[in-house]
Design an enzyme around this catalytic site. Sequence first.
Site, mmCIF file in Angstrom:
data_model
loop_
_atom_site.group_PDB
_atom_site.id
_atom_site.type_symbol
_atom_site.label_atom_id
_atom_site.label_comp_id
_atom_site.label_asym_id
_atom_site.label_seq_id
_atom_site.Cartn_x
_atom_site.Cartn_y
_atom_site.Cartn_z
ATOM 1 N N ARG A 87 8.511 -3.388 -20.698
ATOM 2 C CA ARG A 87 8.418 -2.116 -19.971
ATOM 3 C C ARG A 87 9.770 -1.602 -19.488
ATOM 4 N NH1 ARG A 87 8.786 -1.809 -14.751
ATOM 5 N NH2 ARG A 87 8.425 -4.045 -14.551
ATOM 6 N N GLU A 145 8.532 -11.999 3.112
ATOM 7 C CA GLU A 145 7.663 -11.252 2.198
ATOM 8 C C GLU A 145 6.221 -11.743 2.301
ATOM 9 O OE1 GLU A 145 7.547 -10.060 -2.527
ATOM 10 O OE2 GLU A 145 7.612 -12.172 -1.952
ATOM 11 N N TRP A 160 11.741 -5.521 -2.223
ATOM 12 C CA TRP A 160 10.977 -4.391 -2.743
ATOM 13 C C TRP A 160 11.741 -3.060 -2.676
ATOM 14 C CZ3 TRP A 160 6.206 -4.433 -5.133
ATOM 15 C CH2 TRP A 160 5.524 -5.652 -5.127
ATOM 16 N N TYR A 182 -0.196 -5.904 -2.879
ATOM 17 C CA TYR A 182 -0.759 -7.186 -2.426
ATOM 18 C C TYR A 182 -1.386 -7.148 -1.035
ATOM 19 C CZ TYR A 182 1.961 -8.983 -6.356
ATOM 20 O OH TYR A 182 2.476 -9.205 -7.607
ATOM 21 N N ARG A 190 -16.858 -23.262 -4.771
ATOM 22 C CA ARG A 190 -15.990 -22.914 -5.899
ATOM 23 C C ARG A 190 -15.648 -21.430 -5.894
ATOM 24 N NH1 ARG A 190 -19.772 -26.738 -7.925
ATOM 25 N NH2 ARG A 190 -21.201 -25.071 -8.567
ATOM 26 N N CYS A 227 1.769 -8.998 -10.200
ATOM 27 C CA CYS A 227 2.128 -10.028 -11.179
ATOM 28 C C CYS A 227 1.372 -11.312 -10.866
ATOM 29 C CB CYS A 227 3.630 -10.274 -11.164
ATOM 30 S SG CYS A 227 4.594 -8.855 -11.703
ATOM 31 N N ARG A 266 0.043 -13.156 -14.195
ATOM 32 C CA ARG A 266 -0.045 -12.490 -15.494
ATOM 33 C C ARG A 266 1.324 -12.289 -16.127
ATOM 34 N NH1 ARG A 266 1.905 -7.385 -15.625
ATOM 35 N NH2 ARG A 266 2.291 -6.460 -13.580
ATOM 36 N N SER A 267 2.349 -12.056 -15.287
ATOM 37 C CA SER A 267 3.686 -11.757 -15.777
ATOM 38 C C SER A 267 4.686 -12.461 -14.877
ATOM 39 C CB SER A 267 3.930 -10.241 -15.744
ATOM 40 O OG SER A 267 5.261 -9.925 -16.094
ATOM 41 N N ASP A 290 8.786 -13.301 -14.329
ATOM 42 C CA ASP A 290 10.232 -13.240 -14.533
ATOM 43 C C ASP A 290 10.776 -14.616 -14.149
ATOM 44 O OD1 ASP A 290 12.972 -12.966 -14.216
ATOM 45 O OD2 ASP A 290 12.866 -11.112 -13.046
ATOM 46 N N ASN A 311 8.078 -17.216 -6.455
ATOM 47 C CA ASN A 311 6.620 -17.364 -6.510
ATOM 48 C C ASN A 311 6.190 -18.786 -6.177
ATOM 49 O OD1 ASN A 311 6.853 -15.320 -9.436
ATOM 50 N ND2 ASN A 311 6.285 -14.601 -7.405
ATOM 51 N N HIS A 371 8.577 -15.103 -19.117
ATOM 52 C CA HIS A 371 9.681 -14.557 -19.890
ATOM 53 C C HIS A 371 11.027 -14.715 -19.192
ATOM 54 C CE1 HIS A 371 7.680 -11.319 -17.566
ATOM 55 N NE2 HIS A 371 8.917 -11.011 -17.220
ATOM 56 N N ILE A 372 12.044 -14.844 -20.008
ATOM 57 C CA ILE A 372 13.431 -14.795 -19.560
ATOM 58 C C ILE A 372 14.022 -13.498 -20.098
ATOM 59 C CG2 ILE A 372 15.714 -15.848 -19.754
ATOM 60 C CD1 ILE A 372 14.270 -18.558 -20.132
ATOM 61 N N TYR A 373 14.513 -12.654 -19.211
ATOM 62 C CA TYR A 373 15.122 -11.406 -19.660
ATOM 63 C C TYR A 373 16.394 -11.693 -20.452
ATOM 64 C CZ TYR A 373 11.938 -8.433 -17.029
ATOM 65 O OH TYR A 373 10.827 -7.779 -16.584
ATOM 66 N N ALA A 389 15.255 -6.419 -13.283
ATOM 67 C CA ALA A 389 14.729 -5.404 -14.196
ATOM 68 C C ALA A 389 13.643 -4.619 -13.469
ATOM 69 C CB ALA A 389 14.168 -6.045 -15.454
#
Length: 312
Positions: free
Chosen positions: A21, A58, A80, A144, A175, A195, A215-216, A218, A226, A256-258, A311
């Site tokens: 993106r 945060e 942010w 969030y 559960r 994310c 889901r995503s 960095d 995180n 992913h690694i940018y 990014a």
Amino acid sequence: MRQYLDLCKHILENGTVKEDRTGTGTISVFGYQMRFDLQQGFPLLTTKKTAFRLIASELLWFLKGDTNVKTLIEDRNPIWDEWGFQRYVESDEYDGPDMSDFGRRSQKDEQFAVIYREQMDIYKKRILSDEQFAEKYGDLGPIYGRQWRSWASPEGSVDQIQNLIDGLKRNPDSRRHIVSAWNPAEVEDMALPPCHALFQFYVADGKLSCQLYQRSADVFLGVPFNIASYALLVHLIAKECGYDVGEFIHTIGDGHIYSNHVEQVKEQLSREPRPLPTLRIEDGKSIFDMTYEDIKVEGYDPHPKIKAPIAV
């Protein structure tokens, strides 16, 4: 933190080159899991200095249900800033220098970077001094904090965190100890779709564990934050509910690694991990009333920080 370094190495060795993106480009894998035993120490990355103050402030911002960057700017937390700034410079009200694609341009053009920093400083000062401006351009939409504490439903808002705490106390073997930030009806109104989208808590032998689905991810800039943020959340919820801490399990979708982080990742992989620090939380306060001063990391001795562009 060998688990994290193994993830970095796995992506470099097995990842697929993909567009993204932001237009930066990534090396990516799909589906990866790390496990951290929180009894063995607090998983704050040691192969580069990681700003725990920003992580904690945060998380407390999320837990209070806040979605406005004004609170973070007051706390000197820039996590942010770019997303609030982007909302402003893309609005009809903004009449300053062209800020399109400011994330990448500021990394490649030092002259533009100076102008960008000036405009960001103007934005932040106005957020702090102009209440109407802050309400309009500081709010990031239903991200969030809104979903965690005030999920909109036909019957009224749902406080998922309070429900989680109540459920863990009342019925630890359930559960259904789940909190979701992914609200399909409101994703388009968010400055950044979540994310770290969903997490589930689990109690066994008096210990509280948490599994996150992200889901995503960095991996160089975001994932260390995180890991520490959700490990801290486990500690806070465990303390609130009267449990010991168990595991934090981190399940990643697109890890992913940018492309402009590859050299930084390699530098980090060349460093030897150091012993993990410990966490101390002051007694006597609800997690909803805590401040950063109530939470301390002790014995943290990391390698120096490694800079890399974000990014947007």
